[in-house]
Design a protein around this motif. Sequence first.
Motif, PDB file in Angstrom:
ATOM      1  N   ASP A  92       2.022   4.362  10.569  1.00  8.87           N
ATOM      2  CA  ASP A  92       3.011   5.365  10.191  1.00  8.87           C
ATOM      3  C   ASP A  92       3.185   5.460   8.682  1.00  8.87           C
ATOM      4  O   ASP A  92       3.487   6.521   8.153  1.00  8.87           O
ATOM      5  N   ASP A  93       3.028   4.329   7.994  1.00  7.92           N
ATOM      6  CA  ASP A  93       3.169   4.362   6.533  1.00  7.92           C
ATOM      7  C   ASP A  93       2.269   3.317   5.888  1.00  7.92           C
ATOM      8  O   ASP A  93       1.766   2.401   6.536  1.00  7.92           O
ATOM      9  N   LEU A  94       2.078   3.471   4.594  1.00  9.56           N
ATOM     10  CA  LEU A  94       1.171   2.613   3.832  1.00  9.56           C
ATOM     11  C   LEU A  94       1.638   1.166   3.815  1.00  9.56           C
ATOM     12  O   LEU A  94       0.828   0.249   3.888  1.00  9.56           O
ATOM     13  N   GLN A  95       2.934   0.937   3.742  1.00 11.00           N
ATOM     14  CA  GLN A  95       3.460  -0.433   3.695  1.00 11.00           C
ATOM     15  C   GLN A  95       3.134  -1.192   4.974  1.00 11.00           C
ATOM     16  O   GLN A  95       2.790  -2.368   4.939  1.00 11.00           O
ATOM     17  N   GLU A  96       3.236  -0.531   6.110  1.00  9.89           N
ATOM     18  CA  GLU A  96       2.890  -1.167   7.373  1.00  9.89           C
ATOM     19  C   GLU A  96       1.404  -1.522   7.399  1.00  9.89           C
ATOM     20  O   GLU A  96       1.014  -2.610   7.821  1.00  9.89           O
ATOM     21  N   ALA A  97       0.565  -0.613   6.926  1.00 11.64           N
ATOM     22  CA  ALA A  97      -0.879  -0.869   6.887  1.00 11.64           C
ATOM     23  C   ALA A  97      -1.197  -2.044   5.965  1.00 11.64           C
ATOM     24  O   ALA A  97      -2.049  -2.873   6.289  1.00 11.64           O
ATOM     25  N   GLU A  98      -0.524  -2.133   4.829  1.00  9.11           N
ATOM     26  CA  GLU A  98      -0.785  -3.221   3.884  1.00  9.11           C
ATOM     27  C   GLU A  98      -0.425  -4.584   4.462  1.00  9.11           C
ATOM     28  O   GLU A  98      -1.038  -5.587   4.121  1.00  9.11           O
TER      29      GLU A  98
END
Length: 98
Positions: free
Chosen positions: A83-89
């Motif tokens: 859903d967002d870049l922070q979750e992916a990181e």
Amino acid sequence: MTRVRFIYEPNQKIDYKTKLSVSDVVNPIEIVSTTKDGQKTKLSGVSGNGTEDGMIYSFSSNLLDDPQSLVLKLRGEPGKVYDDLQEAEKHMLELKIK
């Protein structure tokens, strides 16, 4: 250009389906270079392809004057949509290559 090469286990026969599965997991995003004074530079992925014995990826480069470390970042969960870049990181894997 900075290149990273992954090689399959030597002397192992790997079928095409397994190679595809490995390439889904080993899909580098970037390299982070850190200098002696702590300055970080991100090298973005430019290209990547399979080879007979593994995979090779190329990254954009800059004037990397003797970096103290190079960290390769890989996607943590292949095929997952975040859903967002922070979750992916949070799920990224990091491999120190120098």
